[in-house]
Design an enzyme around this catalytic site. Structure first.
Site, mmCIF file in Angstrom:
data_model
loop_
_atom_site.group_PDB
_atom_site.id
_atom_site.type_symbol
_atom_site.label_atom_id
_atom_site.label_comp_id
_atom_site.label_asym_id
_atom_site.label_seq_id
_atom_site.Cartn_x
_atom_site.Cartn_y
_atom_site.Cartn_z
ATOM 1 N N HIS A 24 0.843 -1.202 0.000
ATOM 2 C CA HIS A 24 0.000 0.000 0.000
ATOM 3 C C HIS A 24 0.872 1.244 0.000
ATOM 4 O O HIS A 24 1.408 1.668 1.025
ATOM 5 C CB HIS A 24 -0.916 0.023 1.222
ATOM 6 C CG HIS A 24 -2.031 1.022 1.105
ATOM 7 N ND1 HIS A 24 -3.330 0.654 0.806
ATOM 8 C CD2 HIS A 24 -2.052 2.368 1.227
ATOM 9 C CE1 HIS A 24 -4.100 1.726 0.763
ATOM 10 N NE2 HIS A 24 -3.342 2.782 1.011
ATOM 11 N N SER A 236 3.231 0.259 3.679
ATOM 12 C CA SER A 236 3.858 1.422 4.322
ATOM 13 C C SER A 236 2.919 2.617 4.437
ATOM 14 O O SER A 236 3.096 3.473 5.297
ATOM 15 C CB SER A 236 5.108 1.835 3.540
ATOM 16 O OG SER A 236 4.746 2.374 2.270
ATOM 17 N N ASN A 237 1.984 2.716 3.508
ATOM 18 C CA ASN A 237 1.110 3.891 3.374
ATOM 19 C C ASN A 237 1.891 5.140 2.932
ATOM 20 O O ASN A 237 1.393 6.254 3.052
ATOM 21 C CB ASN A 237 0.338 4.187 4.662
ATOM 22 C CG ASN A 237 -0.929 4.984 4.425
ATOM 23 O OD1 ASN A 237 -1.605 4.796 3.422
ATOM 24 N ND2 ASN A 237 -1.254 5.877 5.339
ATOM 25 N N TRP A 238 3.090 4.944 2.410
ATOM 26 C CA TRP A 238 3.888 6.067 1.892
ATOM 27 C C TRP A 238 3.155 6.709 0.702
ATOM 28 O O TRP A 238 2.485 6.011 -0.043
ATOM 29 C CB TRP A 238 5.250 5.523 1.430
ATOM 30 C CG TRP A 238 6.223 6.594 1.053
ATOM 31 C CD1 TRP A 238 7.082 7.242 1.879
ATOM 32 C CD2 TRP A 238 6.435 7.140 -0.250
ATOM 33 N NE1 TRP A 238 7.818 8.159 1.151
ATOM 34 C CE2 TRP A 238 7.436 8.124 -0.158
ATOM 35 C CE3 TRP A 238 5.858 6.897 -1.514
ATOM 36 C CZ2 TRP A 238 7.885 8.866 -1.237
ATOM 37 C CZ3 TRP A 238 6.291 7.630 -2.597
ATOM 38 C CH2 TRP A 238 7.301 8.603 -2.462
#
Length: 285
Positions: A24, A236-238
């Protein structure tokens, strides 16, 4: 004051196994128009993300379509192309899309459809039955973001979906729930079907207890990783679209939560390598 995005830092304590997949993350560019009232952080490029991959030990990535671009998947798919065989895409496609476009997206690396029931998402519950059936012939899965506290009222619809699906952001329980709550029990029941996966990602955005332990989320994730180690993935949701409001999390620390929530190395490997490889069609590492 504009925050400086963190792209590297102290290495994580968890040594990521070969084939680790970030399931992600997003790319952003002012080259593409953003929809009103959506999060649109500063540009986040492939070059930036490659630094994060090196920092954390990530070999593969699933690029997820941001809310900001609605069903305009050009930035997401450009990122998939740039990362090559190491990447897959999860996109947003609207009712009325034809087979030619779906086939082309698939050939270009799209493997999933995103449903976002919060924060101005383009596809929501009302589109889910139609659009999961629409992408089923192309072998796609779905990711579903929602307030996990509402899971009991959506259980029947989720059970009826014709494709595999991922409950995003640890279930994103906007108010903490206990392990014996109806909402968390619903999540466990859905996982038991074998077609529901849960993504550990973005917990810093909604945890009420906060870091470093994020224990209101952690107590649930420990149970989940023990009960269903084959149905958990990590992201990571980066580049952390909310960071300008809540601050940048330490990406290494976000990965290191697995040392507490899934301390067995074999389970960590499943979460980081084997499970995403199965779900998203990467070669076994």
């Amino acid at each position: 004051m504009t925050l400086v995005r963190t792209l590297t830092g102290k290495p994580p304590r968890l040594k990521a196994p070969a084939g680790t997949c970030d399931t992600h993350m997003h790319f952003y560019s002012r080259q593409y128009p953003a929809l009103p009232n959506t999060l649109n952080p500063p540009d986040a490029s492939v070059e930036d993300y490659r630094q994060v991959m090196k920092w954390l030990g990530i070999d593969r990535a699933v690029v997820v379509q941001p809310n900001a671009y609605g069903a305009d998947n050009r930035q997401t798919m450009a990122g998939v192309k740039a990362l090559g065989d190491a990447a897959r895409g999860v996109v947003v496609v609207k009712p009325g899309i034809d087979d030619v476009e779906l086939d082309q997206l698939t050939r270009d690396g799209a493997v999933g459809i995103r449903f976002m029931n919060l924060f101005g998402g383009t596809l929501t519950w009302e589109h889910m039955d139609e659009m999961t059936a629409r992408v089923q012939p192309f072998g796609w899965s779905a990711i579903v973001q929602l307030d996990g506290c509402t899971l009991p009222e959506h259980e029947a619809q989720l059970r009826g979906l014709p494709i595999n699906y991922v409950i995003d952001h640890c279930g994103r329980f906007m108010e903490p729930v206990a392990p014996d709550s109806a909402a968390f029990k619903t999540l466990l029941r859905l996982v038991e079907t074998g077609r529901c996966w849960v993504k550990i990602a973005g917990f810093y955005e909604f945890s009420k207890e906060g870091g470093p332990a994020f224990e209101d989320v952690g107590r649930l994730m420990r149970i989940l990783t023990q009960a269903a180690p084959d149905r958990v993935i990590w992201g990571s949701n980066w580049p952390h679209a909310l960071a300008e409001k809540i601050g940048y999390p330490d990406d290494a620390h976000m990965l290191d939560r697995l040392l507490d929530w899934a301390p067995d190395e074999a389970v960590q490997r499943k979460i980081l390598v084997d499970n995403p490889a199965q779900l998203y069609g990467f070669k076994a590492s």
